[in-house]
Design a protein around this motif. Structure first.
Motif, PDB file in Angstrom:
ATOM      1  N   ARG A  10       0.834  -1.197   0.000  1.00 20.62           N
ATOM      2  CA  ARG A  10       0.000   0.000   0.000  1.00 20.62           C
ATOM      3  C   ARG A  10       0.875   1.257   0.000  1.00 20.62           C
ATOM      4  O   ARG A  10       0.541   2.255  -0.641  1.00 20.62           O
ATOM      5  N   ARG A  11       1.994   1.174   0.707  1.00 20.59           N
ATOM      6  CA  ARG A  11       2.890   2.330   0.762  1.00 20.59           C
ATOM      7  C   ARG A  11       3.514   2.599  -0.609  1.00 20.59           C
ATOM      8  O   ARG A  11       3.641   3.743  -1.035  1.00 20.59           O
ATOM      9  N   ARG A  12       3.858   1.516  -1.330  1.00 19.37           N
ATOM     10  CA  ARG A  12       4.415   1.690  -2.678  1.00 19.37           C
ATOM     11  C   ARG A  12       3.377   2.287  -3.618  1.00 19.37           C
ATOM     12  O   ARG A  12       3.681   3.149  -4.441  1.00 19.37           O
ATOM     13  N   ARG A  13       2.120   1.826  -3.496  1.00 21.21           N
ATOM     14  CA  ARG A  13       1.063   2.377  -4.336  1.00 21.21           C
ATOM     15  C   ARG A  13       0.857   3.853  -4.044  1.00 21.21           C
ATOM     16  O   ARG A  13       0.639   4.665  -4.944  1.00 21.21           O
ATOM     17  N   GLY A  14       0.935   4.217  -2.756  1.00 15.38           N
ATOM     18  CA  GLY A  14       0.782   5.623  -2.397  1.00 15.38           C
ATOM     19  C   GLY A  14       1.891   6.472  -2.977  1.00 15.38           C
ATOM     20  O   GLY A  14       1.657   7.575  -3.475  1.00 15.38           O
ATOM     21  N   VAL A  72      -3.936  11.142  11.290  1.00 16.99           N
ATOM     22  CA  VAL A  72      -5.022  10.364  11.888  1.00 16.99           C
ATOM     23  C   VAL A  72      -6.084  11.289  12.479  1.00 16.99           C
ATOM     24  O   VAL A  72      -7.290  11.065  12.300  1.00 16.99           O
ATOM     25  N   LEU A  73      -5.654  12.312  13.184  1.00 10.94           N
ATOM     26  CA  LEU A  73      -6.613  13.253  13.766  1.00 10.94           C
ATOM     27  C   LEU A  73      -7.458  13.927  12.690  1.00 10.94           C
ATOM     28  O   LEU A  73      -8.660  14.106  12.843  1.00 10.94           O
ATOM     29  N   ARG A  74      -6.820  14.298  11.597  1.00  7.91           N
ATOM     30  CA  ARG A  74      -7.564  14.935  10.511  1.00  7.91           C
ATOM     31  C   ARG A  74      -8.587  13.969   9.927  1.00  7.91           C
ATOM     32  O   ARG A  74      -9.722  14.353   9.648  1.00  7.91           O
ATOM     33  N   LYS A  89      -4.396   5.263   4.764  1.00 10.43           N
ATOM     34  CA  LYS A  89      -4.057   6.681   4.613  1.00 10.43           C
ATOM     35  C   LYS A  89      -2.614   6.956   5.022  1.00 10.43           C
ATOM     36  O   LYS A  89      -1.903   7.723   4.344  1.00 10.43           O
ATOM     37  N   LEU A  90      -2.161   6.333   6.105  1.00 12.75           N
ATOM     38  CA  LEU A  90      -0.777   6.528   6.537  1.00 12.75           C
ATOM     39  C   LEU A  90       0.201   5.933   5.528  1.00 12.75           C
ATOM     40  O   LEU A  90       1.252   6.527   5.252  1.00 12.75           O
ATOM     41  N   ARG A  93       0.580   8.168   2.654  1.00 16.63           N
ATOM     42  CA  ARG A  93       1.387   9.356   2.959  1.00 16.63           C
ATOM     43  C   ARG A  93       2.828   8.980   3.322  1.00 16.63           C
ATOM     44  O   ARG A  93       3.572   9.781   3.858  1.00 16.63           O
ATOM     45  N   ASP A  94       3.183   7.705   3.046  1.00 17.69           N
ATOM     46  CA  ASP A  94       4.572   7.233   3.198  1.00 17.69           C
ATOM     47  C   ASP A  94       5.058   7.252   4.642  1.00 17.69           C
ATOM     48  O   ASP A  94       6.239   7.458   4.913  1.00 17.69           O
ATOM     49  N   ILE A  95       4.149   7.016   5.581  1.00 16.46           N
ATOM     50  CA  ILE A  95       4.545   6.876   6.988  1.00 16.46           C
ATOM     51  C   ILE A  95       5.140   5.482   7.175  1.00 16.46           C
ATOM     52  O   ILE A  95       4.549   4.493   6.751  1.00 16.46           O
ATOM     53  N   PRO A  96       6.301   5.344   7.809  1.00 17.06           N
ATOM     54  CA  PRO A  96       6.887   4.018   8.045  1.00 17.06           C
ATOM     55  C   PRO A  96       5.920   3.117   8.815  1.00 17.06           C
ATOM     56  O   PRO A  96       5.168   3.581   9.676  1.00 17.06           O
ATOM     57  N   GLU A  97       5.965   1.831   8.511  1.00 16.50           N
ATOM     58  CA  GLU A  97       5.001   0.901   9.099  1.00 16.50           C
ATOM     59  C   GLU A  97       5.082   0.848  10.615  1.00 16.50           C
ATOM     60  O   GLU A  97       4.046   0.811  11.298  1.00 16.50           O
TER      61      GLU A  97
END
Length: 240
Positions: A10-14, A72-74, A89-90, A93-97
């Protein structure tokens, strides 16, 4: 496939999606969530995490945990979300797992992320607004990462009687005011259309055909009584 591998995909797709669009980065979202959107004021060049605005050095150096929390809050402010939706969503946005897991675990600890409560609310809402069957609701929960015991517990709110009543209401809303009882082609056309409509909402064919047949019979019976001629003033009786 492990959860870790799925998150990585999912991160690669993002990342691929962002390369082809103007989607904001995690740092940009974090900066906006904390300080508001950049209005060209040039402010926000502080050194604290998440205090920089877009284009400033602070945004680029934001702590990924702060960025994840802001995202997450948003998302939760906009509407309730399942943990899987927030993970997506994370990842987008390329947030590390490991950071995503840590942040979402904390949100679960304080009950801001609660899949059980989300599933129960989701089933109630979709059943009321769209009259979906349990099978359709089960599929929609699954796409949001909610399966197994949690999904089935939420679906227990819906009974066979609820589904039958909703199917009848859906058909009644789509039926014309009158139907010629002698027009066989019109009956067949309406039957196909209404059964297909119920099928799209997850109702099984047997139930759909039964409900449509009953509702059509009601409409044609009324139409037939209204249109039946009075034979020289004689009483007209229904015959088997």
């Amino acid at each position: 496939m492990s959860d870790s591998s799925q998150y990585a995909r999912r991160r690669r797709r993002g990342s691929a999606s962002r390369r082809g669009s103007a989607a904001p980065s995690a740092h940009q979202e974090a900066s906006e969530a904390v300080d508001g959107p950049d209005e060209g004021s040039g402010e926000g060049s502080g050194n604290g995490p998440g205090t920089g605005r877009r284009g400033g050095h602070g945004g680029q150096d934001a702590d990924p945990r702060e960025a994840a929390r802001a995202i997450v809050l948003r998302q939760l402010t906009a509407s309730a979300k399942s943990r899987r939706q927030l993970e997506d969503k994370l990842a987008d946005r390329d947030i590390p797992e490991d950071v995503a897991r840590e942040v979402l675990d904390r949100f679960e600890e304080v009950n801001l992320v609660d899949d059980r409560a989300f599933a129960a609310m989701f089933v109630r809402s979709r059943a009321e607004t769209r009259r979906l069957s349990r099978s359709a609701l089960r599929r929609e929960l699954s796409t949001r990462g909610i399966t197994g015991e949690i999904a089935e517990e939420a679906l227990e709110q819906r009974s066979d009687e609820d589904e039958l009543q909703d199917a009848h209401e859906l058909v009644r809303k789509k039926l014309p005011a009158t139907v010629d009882p002698a027009d066989r082609k019109e009956h067949e056309r309406l039957t196909r259309k209404l059964v297909s409509m119920l099928g799209r909402k997850g109702y099984p064919p047997g139930l759909a055909f039964g409900v449509v047949k009953e509702e059509l019979a009601t409409v044609t019976a009324v139409t037939g009584e209204d249109d039946r001629p009075d034979l020289d003033g004689a009483e007209v009786w229904d015959t088997p």
